[in-house]
Design an enzyme around this catalytic site. Structure first.
Site: not given
Ligand SMILES: O=C(O)[C@H](O)[C@@H](O)[C@H](O)[C@H](O)COP(=O)(O)O
Length: 296
Positions: A164, A167, A171
């Site tokens: 994750k 991932h 992202e």
């Molecule tokens: O896959 C997801 O659904 C997102 O990644 C989720 O887990 C969340 O939006 C992030 O954890 C935000 O992460 P940041 O605050 O580091 O951008």
């Protein structure tokens, strides 16, 4: 099956609903009594019949640690704890060890999908022993998206949160690439409708994706993003990805740059750019904004 769910916030609350829709019984505990089914962890544990599965969905760090410490005291041998929060993967082994000392199993699970998960399903990446994963499998099956993919037993304890974390690193870099392209398109006069360019990319292009769809959705509600300030927070996963890259000597230039772009966004005024401006001024007499003057 029956599940205890700790943490009924933005993620946990919707997950309770999706698991119930999957035909399971969920007993939820939250510090906020308005959303909770029971009012303490003790009550939660007592209301489940063994062997119990308790899913922890609270913020990473102290809140998760305190919850796991308390569950270690309350649960019985043969029970399972699933940490579905965004915990740092290096915490998982410690949590698994603490629980194993009491005969309690542990599975770490990275959950992706955000506020859309209730309808679309949650992508799940989990790590742990096969016998522990098997006990939580009906819950994973209820949460995951309906298609063929969307969940994986990634490996040993820690592998779920590690997957994750990577991932989320991806992202960061994907969002940064869309953001940079958008700013460049906005900067030139020849492109007269940037939003429509983004919209057109949603079909047929190499870069069509859910993030692109969401970018179009954001531009539909605020065409030039004028209502927002350019500040992006980060909750840890990007930092941990870069730290893991350093530990493993794996170059991550795009992900690292996207993390650093967020740090820049979090500064009111850039201290390092003050130094760059001061040095240009010192050696070249170049103008600065502010009051520094070259001293020769
Ligand atoms: O896959 C997801 O659904 C997102 O990644 C989720 O887990 C969340 O939006 C992030 O954890 C935000 O992460 P940041 O605050 O580091 O951008």
């Amino acid at each position: 099956m029956e599940l205890g769910l700790v943490g009924l916030g933005k993620m946990g609350g919707n997950m309770r609903e999706r698991i119930r829709r999957g035909g399971h019984t969920v007993i939820g505990y939250d510090r906020n009594p308005d959303v909770a089914d029971v009012h303490s962890l003790e009550e939660l544990v007592k209301s489940l019949t063994g062997p119990r599965v308790v899913w922890v969905m609270v913020p990473a760090g102290e809140a998760t640690q305190t919850t796991i410490d308390t569950l270690a005291e309350l649960l019985s041998p043969g029970d399972i704890v699933v940490d579905g929060g965004n915990s740092r993967w290096t915490d998982d082994e410690k949590h698994a060890g603490e629980l194993a000392a009491k005969g309690i199993g542990f599975v770490d699970c990275g959950v992706s999908g955000g506020v859309w998960g209730l309808e679309n399903g949650y992508a799940l990446m989990y790590g742990g022993d096969a016998e522990h994963v098997a006990k939580a499998q009906p819950v994973f099956d209820a949460l995951k998206p309906e298609g063929e993919f969307g969940s994986v037993h990634a490996g040993k304890v820690g592998a779920g949160h590690f997957a994750k974390m990577v991932h989320n690193g991806i992202e960061y870099a994907m969002m940064q690439a869309f953001a940079e392209g958008w700013e460049l398109l906005e900067a030139v006069d020849s492109v007269t409708d940037v939003r429509e360019v983004f919209r057109s990319w949603q079909e047929g292009t190499v870069i069509r994706s859910w993030l692109l769809d969401l970018a179009v959705k954001a531009l539909d509600s605020d065409e030039h993003l004028e209502k927002l300030r350019g500040v992006a927070a980060d909750s840890g996963e990007g930092r941990w990805t870069v730290e893991a890259a350093i530990d493993n000597a794996v170059p991550l230039p795009a992900i690292t740059a996207s993390l650093f772009a967020r740090f820049t966004s979090q500064q009111e005024d850039s201290p390092q750019m003050k130094m760059v401006a001061a040095l240009r001024n010192q050696f070249g007499g170049h103008a600065v904004e502010g009051s520094t003057e070259a001293t020769k």
